[in-house]
Design a protein around this motif. Structure first.
Motif, PDB file in Angstrom:
ATOM      1  N   ARG A  22     -10.177  22.000   1.751  1.00 42.20           N
ATOM      2  CA  ARG A  22     -10.687  20.856   0.969  1.00 42.20           C
ATOM      3  C   ARG A  22     -10.293  20.951  -0.493  1.00 42.20           C
ATOM      4  O   ARG A  22      -9.865  19.963  -1.094  1.00 42.20           O
ATOM      5  CB  ARG A  22     -12.216  20.787   1.062  1.00 42.20           C
ATOM      6  CG  ARG A  22     -12.722  20.303   2.380  1.00 42.20           C
ATOM      7  CD  ARG A  22     -14.223  20.364   2.424  1.00 42.20           C
ATOM      8  NE  ARG A  22     -14.633  21.769   2.431  1.00 42.20           N
ATOM      9  CZ  ARG A  22     -15.875  22.182   2.500  1.00 42.20           C
ATOM     10  NH1 ARG A  22     -16.847  21.316   2.537  1.00 42.20           N
ATOM     11  NH2 ARG A  22     -16.175  23.462   2.523  1.00 42.20           N
ATOM     12  N   TRP A  23     -10.463  22.139  -1.078  1.00 43.91           N
ATOM     13  CA  TRP A  23     -10.159  22.317  -2.500  1.00 43.91           C
ATOM     14  C   TRP A  23      -8.692  22.002  -2.767  1.00 43.91           C
ATOM     15  O   TRP A  23      -8.370  21.279  -3.707  1.00 43.91           O
ATOM     16  CB  TRP A  23     -10.508  23.741  -2.929  1.00 43.91           C
ATOM     17  CG  TRP A  23     -10.020  24.071  -4.299  1.00 43.91           C
ATOM     18  CD1 TRP A  23      -8.986  24.901  -4.607  1.00 43.91           C
ATOM     19  CD2 TRP A  23     -10.504  23.563  -5.545  1.00 43.91           C
ATOM     20  NE1 TRP A  23      -8.810  24.945  -5.973  1.00 43.91           N
ATOM     21  CE2 TRP A  23      -9.730  24.132  -6.572  1.00 43.91           C
ATOM     22  CE3 TRP A  23     -11.512  22.682  -5.892  1.00 43.91           C
ATOM     23  CZ2 TRP A  23      -9.939  23.852  -7.905  1.00 43.91           C
ATOM     24  CZ3 TRP A  23     -11.713  22.400  -7.232  1.00 43.91           C
ATOM     25  CH2 TRP A  23     -10.930  22.983  -8.218  1.00 43.91           C
ATOM     26  N   SER A  24      -7.790  22.523  -1.968  1.00 46.60           N
ATOM     27  CA  SER A  24      -6.356  22.261  -2.138  1.00 46.60           C
ATOM     28  C   SER A  24      -6.045  20.781  -1.937  1.00 46.60           C
ATOM     29  O   SER A  24      -5.203  20.214  -2.622  1.00 46.60           O
ATOM     30  CB  SER A  24      -5.536  23.097  -1.158  1.00 46.60           C
ATOM     31  OG  SER A  24      -5.760  24.457  -1.360  1.00 46.60           O
ATOM     32  N   LEU A  66      -0.688  15.089   3.199  1.00 52.95           N
ATOM     33  CA  LEU A  66      -1.927  15.757   2.791  1.00 52.95           C
ATOM     34  C   LEU A  66      -3.083  15.397   3.725  1.00 52.95           C
ATOM     35  O   LEU A  66      -3.847  16.272   4.154  1.00 52.95           O
ATOM     36  CB  LEU A  66      -2.287  15.388   1.351  1.00 52.95           C
ATOM     37  CG  LEU A  66      -1.393  15.964   0.264  1.00 52.95           C
ATOM     38  CD1 LEU A  66      -1.746  15.344  -1.081  1.00 52.95           C
ATOM     39  CD2 LEU A  66      -1.516  17.470   0.204  1.00 52.95           C
ATOM     40  N   MET A  67      -3.218  14.125   4.060  1.00 49.63           N
ATOM     41  CA  MET A  67      -4.302  13.710   4.942  1.00 49.63           C
ATOM     42  C   MET A  67      -4.111  14.244   6.356  1.00 49.63           C
ATOM     43  O   MET A  67      -5.087  14.617   7.022  1.00 49.63           O
ATOM     44  CB  MET A  67      -4.433  12.187   4.941  1.00 49.63           C
ATOM     45  CG  MET A  67      -4.977  11.646   3.646  1.00 49.63           C
ATOM     46  SD  MET A  67      -5.375   9.879   3.678  1.00 49.63           S
ATOM     47  CE  MET A  67      -3.756   9.154   3.774  1.00 49.63           C
ATOM     48  N   ALA A  68      -2.876  14.308   6.836  1.00 50.16           N
ATOM     49  CA  ALA A  68      -2.615  14.863   8.170  1.00 50.16           C
ATOM     50  C   ALA A  68      -3.004  16.338   8.219  1.00 50.16           C
ATOM     51  O   ALA A  68      -3.603  16.800   9.198  1.00 50.16           O
ATOM     52  CB  ALA A  68      -1.140  14.693   8.527  1.00 50.16           C
ATOM     53  N   GLN A  69      -2.707  17.069   7.163  1.00 56.04           N
ATOM     54  CA  GLN A  69      -3.076  18.480   7.120  1.00 56.04           C
ATOM     55  C   GLN A  69      -4.597  18.650   7.102  1.00 56.04           C
ATOM     56  O   GLN A  69      -5.128  19.584   7.704  1.00 56.04           O
ATOM     57  CB  GLN A  69      -2.442  19.157   5.910  1.00 56.04           C
ATOM     58  CG  GLN A  69      -0.938  19.282   6.019  1.00 56.04           C
ATOM     59  CD  GLN A  69      -0.307  19.790   4.746  1.00 56.04           C
ATOM     60  OE1 GLN A  69      -0.900  20.562   4.012  1.00 56.04           O
ATOM     61  NE2 GLN A  69       0.907  19.341   4.479  1.00 56.04           N
ATOM     62  N   GLY A  75      -9.624  19.927  13.038  1.00 61.16           N
ATOM     63  CA  GLY A  75      -9.393  19.923  14.478  1.00 61.16           C
ATOM     64  C   GLY A  75      -9.081  18.566  15.076  1.00 61.16           C
ATOM     65  O   GLY A  75      -9.255  18.352  16.275  1.00 61.16           O
ATOM     66  N   ARG A  76      -8.603  17.642  14.274  1.00 64.76           N
ATOM     67  CA  ARG A  76      -8.273  16.300  14.774  1.00 64.76           C
ATOM     68  C   ARG A  76      -6.788  16.031  14.625  1.00 64.76           C
ATOM     69  O   ARG A  76      -6.128  16.559  13.753  1.00 64.76           O
ATOM     70  CB  ARG A  76      -9.047  15.234  14.002  1.00 64.76           C
ATOM     71  CG  ARG A  76     -10.526  15.336  14.240  1.00 64.76           C
ATOM     72  CD  ARG A  76     -11.249  14.176  13.670  1.00 64.76           C
ATOM     73  NE  ARG A  76     -12.677  14.343  13.925  1.00 64.76           N
ATOM     74  CZ  ARG A  76     -13.560  13.424  13.681  1.00 64.76           C
ATOM     75  NH1 ARG A  76     -13.195  12.275  13.159  1.00 64.76           N
ATOM     76  NH2 ARG A  76     -14.828  13.624  13.936  1.00 64.76           N
ATOM     77  N   LEU A  96     -15.154  10.716   3.159  1.00 68.16           N
ATOM     78  CA  LEU A  96     -16.229  11.552   3.699  1.00 68.16           C
ATOM     79  C   LEU A  96     -15.727  12.636   4.642  1.00 68.16           C
ATOM     80  O   LEU A  96     -16.089  13.800   4.499  1.00 68.16           O
ATOM     81  CB  LEU A  96     -17.272  10.681   4.411  1.00 68.16           C
ATOM     82  CG  LEU A  96     -18.087   9.751   3.519  1.00 68.16           C
ATOM     83  CD1 LEU A  96     -19.086   8.947   4.344  1.00 68.16           C
ATOM     84  CD2 LEU A  96     -18.814  10.527   2.446  1.00 68.16           C
ATOM     85  N   VAL A  97     -14.912  12.263   5.604  1.00 65.16           N
ATOM     86  CA  VAL A  97     -14.472  13.229   6.617  1.00 65.16           C
ATOM     87  C   VAL A  97     -13.394  14.150   6.065  1.00 65.16           C
ATOM     88  O   VAL A  97     -13.502  15.374   6.159  1.00 65.16           O
ATOM     89  CB  VAL A  97     -13.990  12.505   7.894  1.00 65.16           C
ATOM     90  CG1 VAL A  97     -13.421  13.492   8.889  1.00 65.16           C
ATOM     91  CG2 VAL A  97     -15.140  11.733   8.526  1.00 65.16           C
ATOM     92  N   LEU A  98     -12.354  13.589   5.494  1.00 64.16           N
ATOM     93  CA  LEU A  98     -11.260  14.425   5.006  1.00 64.16           C
ATOM     94  C   LEU A  98     -11.622  15.154   3.722  1.00 64.16           C
ATOM     95  O   LEU A  98     -11.181  16.272   3.499  1.00 64.16           O
ATOM     96  CB  LEU A  98      -9.996  13.591   4.786  1.00 64.16           C
ATOM     97  CG  LEU A  98      -9.436  12.903   6.024  1.00 64.16           C
ATOM     98  CD1 LEU A  98      -8.187  12.128   5.663  1.00 64.16           C
ATOM     99  CD2 LEU A  98      -9.166  13.878   7.139  1.00 64.16           C
ATOM    100  N   GLY A  99     -12.413  14.518   2.889  1.00 67.02           N
ATOM    101  CA  GLY A  99     -12.711  15.102   1.597  1.00 67.02           C
ATOM    102  C   GLY A  99     -13.867  16.077   1.569  1.00 67.02           C
ATOM    103  O   GLY A  99     -13.885  16.975   0.744  1.00 67.02           O
ATOM    104  N   PHE A 100     -14.822  15.919   2.474  1.00 65.94           N
ATOM    105  CA  PHE A 100     -16.025  16.739   2.372  1.00 65.94           C
ATOM    106  C   PHE A 100     -16.354  17.573   3.610  1.00 65.94           C
ATOM    107  O   PHE A 100     -17.146  18.499   3.519  1.00 65.94           O
ATOM    108  CB  PHE A 100     -17.235  15.861   2.027  1.00 65.94           C
ATOM    109  CG  PHE A 100     -17.122  15.258   0.661  1.00 65.94           C
ATOM    110  CD1 PHE A 100     -17.227  16.043  -0.469  1.00 65.94           C
ATOM    111  CD2 PHE A 100     -16.883  13.906   0.507  1.00 65.94           C
ATOM    112  CE1 PHE A 100     -17.121  15.495  -1.737  1.00 65.94           C
ATOM    113  CE2 PHE A 100     -16.772  13.339  -0.752  1.00 65.94           C
ATOM    114  CZ  PHE A 100     -16.885  14.138  -1.873  1.00 65.94           C
TER     115      PHE A 100
END
Length: 128
Positions: A22-24, A66-69, A75-76, A96-100
């Motif tokens: 998340r941080w990266s 970035l979003m794919a990673q 796990g999606r 919400l999902v990708l960021g947190f």
């Protein structure tokens, strides 16, 4: 900059495989967006609108990678990113999902856990 560092940056920005913390994700997304917003008007003024289209393509490909990673880290499949263009729902889901959401602990089908394994500071052995 060493070749290894350059390769890591290339993989981070332009390859959708693998996992990212998340941080990266946040740091890279903010930096890439800031660079894009700073350079886009300059590129358009100097080279014209048609070159700017290529600049947008490069920006969106980087954002997709970035979003794919991040999807892989939770796990999606990256196919979940088809939700992003959906008005309101897509943006809320992405933030919400990708960021947190915390990534899967340990390795998953998309790669090794990007979090470092905690190492003990010192190993003390009893002498007999």
């Amino acid at each position: 900059m060493s070749m290894d560092s350059a390769l890591k940056i290339f993989r981070l920005l332009w390859q959708p495989q693998g996992r990212i913390r998340r941080w990266s994700y946040w740091l890279t997304a903010i930096l890439v967006t800031a660079v894009f917003l700073a350079l886009q008007p300059l590129v358009e003024q100097i080279f014209g609108r048609w070159v700017t289209i290529g600049f947008y393509i490069l920006f969106y490909w980087t954002a997709f990678c970035l979003m794919a990673q991040r999807c892989h880290d939770i796990g999606r499949s990256a196919w979940w990113l088809v939700l992003v263009p959906v008005p309101i729902v897509g943006v809320i889901w992405a933030v919400l999902v990708l960021g947190f959401r915390r990534g899967d602990p340990g390795d998953n089908q998309y790669g090794v856990d990007p979090r470092p394994v905690p190492q003990p500071y010192a190993v003390v052995e009893a002498v007999q």
